[in-house]
Every structure is written in C-alpha cells, then in structure tokens.
Scaffold this motif. Sequence first.
Motif, PDB file in Angstrom:
ATOM      1  N   SER A  33       0.827  -1.198   0.000  1.00 50.57           N
ATOM      2  CA  SER A  33       0.000   0.000   0.000  1.00 50.57           C
ATOM      3  C   SER A  33       0.868   1.256   0.000  1.00 50.57           C
ATOM      4  CB  SER A  33      -0.894   0.003   1.254  1.00 50.57           C
ATOM      5  OG  SER A  33      -1.381   1.285   1.533  1.00 50.57           O
ATOM      6  N   PRO A  34       0.515   2.259  -0.823  1.00 44.69           N
ATOM      7  CA  PRO A  34       1.266   3.517  -0.799  1.00 44.69           C
ATOM      8  C   PRO A  34       1.301   4.134   0.593  1.00 44.69           C
ATOM      9  CG  PRO A  34      -0.198   3.465  -2.696  1.00 44.69           C
ATOM     10  CD  PRO A  34      -0.551   2.284  -1.840  1.00 44.69           C
ATOM     11  N   ALA A  35       0.204   3.992   1.315  1.00 43.49           N
ATOM     12  CA  ALA A  35       0.152   4.537   2.663  1.00 43.49           C
ATOM     13  C   ALA A  35       1.106   3.798   3.594  1.00 43.49           C
ATOM     14  CB  ALA A  35      -1.267   4.469   3.212  1.00 43.49           C
ATOM     15  N   ALA A  36       1.303   2.505   3.347  1.00 48.66           N
ATOM     16  CA  ALA A  36       2.245   1.748   4.175  1.00 48.66           C
ATOM     17  C   ALA A  36       3.650   2.301   3.994  1.00 48.66           C
ATOM     18  CB  ALA A  36       2.199   0.269   3.796  1.00 48.66           C
ATOM     19  N   ALA A  37       3.984   2.690   2.768  1.00 48.95           N
ATOM     20  CA  ALA A  37       5.293   3.302   2.525  1.00 48.95           C
ATOM     21  C   ALA A  37       5.419   4.605   3.296  1.00 48.95           C
ATOM     22  CB  ALA A  37       5.481   3.545   1.028  1.00 48.95           C
ATOM     23  N   THR A  38       4.346   5.390   3.315  1.00 47.24           N
ATOM     24  CA  THR A  38       4.354   6.642   4.067  1.00 47.24           C
ATOM     25  C   THR A  38       4.531   6.372   5.554  1.00 47.24           C
ATOM     26  OG1 THR A  38       2.907   7.725   2.451  1.00 47.24           O
ATOM     27  CG2 THR A  38       2.998   8.695   4.651  1.00 47.24           C
ATOM     28  N   MET A  39       3.816   5.358   6.070  1.00 46.32           N
ATOM     29  CA  MET A  39       3.919   5.026   7.484  1.00 46.32           C
ATOM     30  C   MET A  39       5.317   4.528   7.831  1.00 46.32           C
ATOM     31  SD  MET A  39       0.210   3.391   8.573  1.00 46.32           S
ATOM     32  CE  MET A  39      -0.400   2.735   7.027  1.00 46.32           C
ATOM     33  N   PHE A  40       5.900   3.720   6.948  1.00 46.35           N
ATOM     34  CA  PHE A  40       7.257   3.236   7.199  1.00 46.35           C
ATOM     35  C   PHE A  40       8.232   4.412   7.251  1.00 46.35           C
ATOM     36  CE2 PHE A  40      11.441   1.759   5.992  1.00 46.35           C
ATOM     37  CZ  PHE A  40      11.596   0.600   6.733  1.00 46.35           C
ATOM     38  N   ASP A  41       8.149   5.298   6.261  1.00 50.91           N
ATOM     39  CA  ASP A  41       9.056   6.446   6.223  1.00 50.91           C
ATOM     40  C   ASP A  41       8.880   7.336   7.442  1.00 50.91           C
ATOM     41  OD1 ASP A  41       9.943   5.499   3.802  1.00 50.91           O
ATOM     42  OD2 ASP A  41       8.838   6.957   2.592  1.00 50.91           O
ATOM     43  N   ASP A  42       7.628   7.490   7.862  1.00 47.62           N
ATOM     44  CA  ASP A  42       7.350   8.324   9.032  1.00 47.62           C
ATOM     45  C   ASP A  42       7.954   7.707  10.287  1.00 47.62           C
ATOM     46  OD1 ASP A  42       5.881  10.849   9.096  1.00 47.62           O
ATOM     47  OD2 ASP A  42       4.721   9.919  10.710  1.00 47.62           O
ATOM     48  N   LEU A  43       7.834   6.388  10.422  1.00 44.93           N
ATOM     49  CA  LEU A  43       8.401   5.710  11.583  1.00 44.93           C
ATOM     50  C   LEU A  43       9.923   5.771  11.577  1.00 44.93           C
ATOM     51  CD1 LEU A  43       6.053   2.608  11.821  1.00 44.93           C
ATOM     52  CD2 LEU A  43       6.246   4.472  13.470  1.00 44.93           C
ATOM     53  N   ARG A  62      11.665   8.232  10.302  1.00 47.07           N
ATOM     54  CA  ARG A  62      11.993   9.603  10.689  1.00 47.07           C
ATOM     55  C   ARG A  62      11.852   9.791  12.195  1.00 47.07           C
ATOM     56  NH1 ARG A  62       9.135  13.637  12.082  1.00 47.07           N
ATOM     57  NH2 ARG A  62       7.170  12.684  11.433  1.00 47.07           N
ATOM     58  N   LEU A  63      10.737   9.304  12.766  1.00 48.27           N
ATOM     59  CA  LEU A  63      10.522   9.444  14.200  1.00 48.27           C
ATOM     60  C   LEU A  63      11.587   8.699  15.000  1.00 48.27           C
ATOM     61  CD1 LEU A  63       6.650   8.997  14.281  1.00 48.27           C
ATOM     62  CD2 LEU A  63       7.891  11.078  14.864  1.00 48.27           C
ATOM     63  N   THR A  64      11.937   7.512  14.519  1.00 52.35           N
ATOM     64  CA  THR A  64      12.973   6.727  15.201  1.00 52.35           C
ATOM     65  C   THR A  64      14.315   7.433  15.137  1.00 52.35           C
ATOM     66  OG1 THR A  64      11.814   4.668  14.643  1.00 52.35           O
ATOM     67  CG2 THR A  64      14.138   4.487  15.268  1.00 52.35           C
ATOM     68  N   GLU A  65      14.647   7.960  13.976  1.00 55.52           N
ATOM     69  CA  GLU A  65      15.929   8.657  13.804  1.00 55.52           C
ATOM     70  C   GLU A  65      16.021   9.859  14.747  1.00 55.52           C
ATOM     71  OE1 GLU A  65      18.687  10.544  10.226  1.00 55.52           O
ATOM     72  OE2 GLU A  65      16.539  10.217   9.908  1.00 55.52           O
ATOM     73  N   GLU A  66      14.912  10.550  14.928  1.00 54.07           N
ATOM     74  CA  GLU A  66      14.914  11.733  15.798  1.00 54.07           C
ATOM     75  C   GLU A  66      15.253  11.377  17.236  1.00 54.07           C
ATOM     76  OE1 GLU A  66      11.105  13.514  15.442  1.00 54.07           O
ATOM     77  OE2 GLU A  66      11.456  14.321  13.431  1.00 54.07           O
ATOM     78  N   HIS A  67      14.884  10.151  17.630  1.00 51.02           N
ATOM     79  CA  HIS A  67      15.045   9.784  19.033  1.00 51.02           C
ATOM     80  C   HIS A  67      16.256   8.888  19.301  1.00 51.02           C
ATOM     81  CE1 HIS A  67      11.353  11.713  20.264  1.00 51.02           C
ATOM     82  NE2 HIS A  67      10.730  11.149  19.250  1.00 51.02           N
ATOM     83  N   LEU A  68      16.966   8.513  18.256  1.00 55.76           N
ATOM     84  CA  LEU A  68      18.188   7.765  18.484  1.00 55.76           C
ATOM     85  C   LEU A  68      19.233   8.698  19.091  1.00 55.76           C
ATOM     86  CD1 LEU A  68      18.601   5.534  15.300  1.00 55.76           C
ATOM     87  CD2 LEU A  68      17.896   4.842  17.583  1.00 55.76           C
ATOM     88  N   ALA A  69      20.044   8.168  19.957  1.00 47.34           N
ATOM     89  CA  ALA A  69      21.050   8.998  20.618  1.00 47.34           C
ATOM     90  C   ALA A  69      22.365   8.262  20.684  1.00 47.34           C
ATOM     91  CB  ALA A  69      20.583   9.360  22.029  1.00 47.34           C
ATOM     92  N   SER A  70      23.432   8.998  20.777  1.00 45.74           N
ATOM     93  CA  SER A  70      24.762   8.419  20.958  1.00 45.74           C
ATOM     94  C   SER A  70      25.345   8.936  22.253  1.00 45.74           C
ATOM     95  CB  SER A  70      25.674   8.810  19.792  1.00 45.74           C
ATOM     96  OG  SER A  70      26.996   8.400  20.055  1.00 45.74           O
ATOM     97  N   ASP A  71      26.030   8.061  22.962  1.00 49.59           N
ATOM     98  CA  ASP A  71      26.668   8.485  24.213  1.00 49.59           C
ATOM     99  C   ASP A  71      27.878   9.359  23.959  1.00 49.59           C
ATOM    100  OD1 ASP A  71      26.072   5.497  26.246  1.00 49.59           O
ATOM    101  OD2 ASP A  71      24.809   7.192  25.696  1.00 49.59           O
ATOM    102  N   GLU A  72      28.342   9.395  22.750  1.00 49.85           N
ATOM    103  CA  GLU A  72      29.540  10.163  22.440  1.00 49.85           C
ATOM    104  C   GLU A  72      29.179  11.364  21.581  1.00 49.85           C
ATOM    105  OE1 GLU A  72      32.513   7.794  20.670  1.00 49.85           O
ATOM    106  OE2 GLU A  72      32.339   6.167  22.119  1.00 49.85           O
ATOM    107  N   PRO A  73      29.299  12.594  22.131  1.00 49.30           N
ATOM    108  CA  PRO A  73      29.007  13.785  21.339  1.00 49.30           C
ATOM    109  C   PRO A  73      29.882  13.829  20.087  1.00 49.30           C
ATOM    110  CG  PRO A  73      29.252  14.332  23.665  1.00 49.30           C
ATOM    111  CD  PRO A  73      29.712  12.907  23.503  1.00 49.30           C
ATOM    112  N   GLY A  74      29.269  14.256  18.992  1.00 50.46           N
ATOM    113  CA  GLY A  74      30.050  14.362  17.764  1.00 50.46           C
ATOM    114  C   GLY A  74      30.235  13.048  17.050  1.00 50.46           C
ATOM    115  N   SER A  75      29.540  11.995  17.507  1.00 49.79           N
ATOM    116  CA  SER A  75      29.680  10.699  16.868  1.00 49.79           C
ATOM    117  C   SER A  75      29.192  10.773  15.426  1.00 49.79           C
ATOM    118  CB  SER A  75      28.874   9.650  17.635  1.00 49.79           C
ATOM    119  OG  SER A  75      28.781   8.463  16.911  1.00 49.79           O
TER     120      SER A  75
END
Length: 209
Positions: free
Chosen positions: A110-120, A122-135
């Motif tokens: 489904s085209p909407a499934a692609a949108t949902m995957f991309d949205d997830l 993006r949301l996941t990327e926003e909340h990923l973190a690294s313990d090392e600044p500048g990584s």
Amino acid sequence: MRPISEEDLTTRARIRDAALGLFAEQGVKATTIRGIAEAAKVSPGLVQHHFGSKEALRRSCDEYVLAYLRDQVNAGITEHNLEKPEFIESVHRTAPPLMKYLGRALVEGSPAAATMFDDLVRLTEEHLASDEPGSDDDHRARAAVLTAMKLGITVLHEHVSRALGTDMYAQQGALRVSKAQLDLIRPEFLGRDLFEQARTGLEKYEGQR
C-alpha cells in the motif's frame, strides 16, 4: 451542511474499526463494502454515506493508524511515559488491530504503508542517541533497520505467535515480545535514559500481572 452528530461519529468509528479488522484479515481486494457493513452491523448504504467508497475507507484507515502511531511515539518518548505501566497496558490493549492492519498493508504494498514506514523511520531517527558527542554514527541507517525489524515482527506475527506458543498480541505474549526486543538493543543505541525508561516500565507492568 448539517453538523456531524455524536451518533454519526460513533457509527463512522464502528465502520472504520470493522474495516480495519477485515482489511487486516482478508486484504483490501477481498474485502467488500457489504462485508464491512455486516461486520459493523450497518447497511452498505450507510458505509457509503460515511466514506463514499472502499478506497476512501481504506485511506481513512491509513490516516487513523498513522495518527495513532505518531501519538504513541509522542506520548511514550516525547512526554516520557515509557516507564509508566498504565501507558504500556494501554498500548498493548489498543495497538493489536492497528498493527495487524499495518502488517497486511506492508505486505500488499500500500502507498500509505510506505508513508507510514518512512514516518516511523523519521521518528525513530529523531530519538536515536549516541553516548559520544560528535559521533558520526549513521542514525538514518540504524533507524531504517530498526523500523524494518520491528515491523517485520508485525508482518510475521502468526509465525512469532506459533514459536512462542501464545498470541503475541495477547497480554503475556506482548510482554514477552517487548522484553525480547529490548534485550536485543544496546542501551547506547537508544540512549541510556530512554532505554532505562523502557526497561523500568516493562518491569513495573510485569509486576502488576
């Protein structure tokens, strides 16, 4: 245009929920307006009155699932509810029919499934973190792979349930899957604080069972 009554909203939601279940179980092509009407205990004409067509109803389901996913990510991560057992209980109770729908949509392309995957992603990327600044960690790749892994469980839910010997969307199965997912993720991957919130919430929730 007449105002939308509370009864109309309730009927519309009942039709949408019936469609979600049938689309997830049978796929969009095999599902009929008449079948949706029977499941929602309304007339086919009322389904068409509220949504116009099966395709419009499918789009409404897509929008509903995407809004739900965004709301849960915001409530769990942005609003720091991951460590609250009542939040976890709410997700385990409300998510299964929507995730089954998403799993079928992903399989059907489904085209909407692609949108949902991309949205997830993006949301996941926003909340990923690294313990090392500048990584220079490739958070985009990590977010895409993590999203694919999590949604892969949704697509393969019948096989996962068989392997567990219990429905992965039932209370105990959902808890086992959530704990296993967390066990497979390094704390540094999510960020120590987020990881500990998730761990604490699951432990509290399990303690209430």
